[in-house]
Enzyme design. Sequence first.
Site, PDB file in Angstrom:
ATOM      1  N   LYS A  83       0.855  -1.195   0.000  1.00 45.85           N
ATOM      2  CA  LYS A  83       0.000   0.000   0.000  1.00 45.85           C
ATOM      3  C   LYS A  83       0.884   1.235   0.000  1.00 45.85           C
ATOM      4  O   LYS A  83       1.815   1.336   0.798  1.00 45.85           O
ATOM      5  CB  LYS A  83      -0.865  -0.033   1.257  1.00 45.85           C
ATOM      6  CG  LYS A  83      -1.576   1.257   1.577  1.00 45.85           C
ATOM      7  CD  LYS A  83      -2.470   1.051   2.784  1.00 45.85           C
ATOM      8  CE  LYS A  83      -2.969   2.343   3.344  1.00 45.85           C
ATOM      9  NZ  LYS A  83      -3.902   2.141   4.443  1.00 45.85           N
ATOM     10  N   THR A  84       0.576   2.166  -0.881  1.00 48.67           N
ATOM     11  CA  THR A  84       1.406   3.355  -0.967  1.00 48.67           C
ATOM     12  C   THR A  84       0.543   4.552  -1.353  1.00 48.67           C
ATOM     13  O   THR A  84      -0.690   4.466  -1.337  1.00 48.67           O
ATOM     14  CB  THR A  84       2.572   3.124  -1.960  1.00 48.67           C
ATOM     15  OG1 THR A  84       3.523   4.170  -1.799  1.00 48.67           O
ATOM     16  CG2 THR A  84       2.096   3.088  -3.417  1.00 48.67           C
TER      17      THR A  84
END
Length: 260
Positions: free
Chosen positions: A173-174
């Site tokens: 997740k970014t």
Amino acid sequence: MDWGMQNRLASIINPKTNRCVMLAVDHGYFQGPTTGLERPGETVAPLLEYADALMLTRGVLRNTIDTGTRAPIILRVSGGTSVLKEDLSDEELSVSMEDAIRLNVSAVAISVFVGSEHEKQTLTNLSRLCDEGQKYGIPVLAVTAVGKAMARDARYLGLACRIAAELGAHIVKTYYCEGFEKVVNGCPAPVVIAGGKKIEERDALTLAHNALSDGAIGVDMGRNIFQSQWPVAMIRSVRAIVQDGRTDAEAWDLAQSLMG
Ligand code: 5RP
């Protein structure tokens, strides 16, 4: 990959579309009573039917989420800092794998702080968590946390995502950024985006659409859903982009009709 691991991943990422809408409400683990999450159980109740998974901490899960919920749980298992500290990177693993399994989670989530003072500690936390996850068939979601001093650009986020995937994260997740396709192309694990700070509803839909167009498999969105005046309209419209392949303009039409 073993059957249990595959099955848990398939409960989060729809195997027909290979996409997912995660609803993130774990913010209190270092921010305390975040706006919109004062009563997290009440906040998420009308949203759950539109979420492919719910990301939260064990305290909020145990105390506020109905045990009959059908939503797969992504349990945050890193913590140990608060917003009162300048440096948020000094995290440890905060939940044992045994307790995560007892809570019947579908995945565990951990933040890594690449380039921070505690870079090595958070990366070895991720490696240890992946080892534990492998033992029991529990997938790991790595969150590339961004320190105040770090640029949210494709070079930095690409580095952080790649390292998280190399160490064994099953999903990364970014944040969305200019040149996001480079971040996704350099990451061998599926990528989802956080929504970040609350922005205008229309802009949040464009953010989601751009991320999907650039190769993300979905979103793990929090504030742009639960801090909206129209949280149900927002999650349904984000879902229309992610799972139904709608454009942001189409999703905005849907949002407006649902906002009444
Ligand atoms: C914090 C998190 C949050 O879940 C993440 O920031 C997603 O929420 P938002 O869309 O509000 O940014 O992982 O480290």
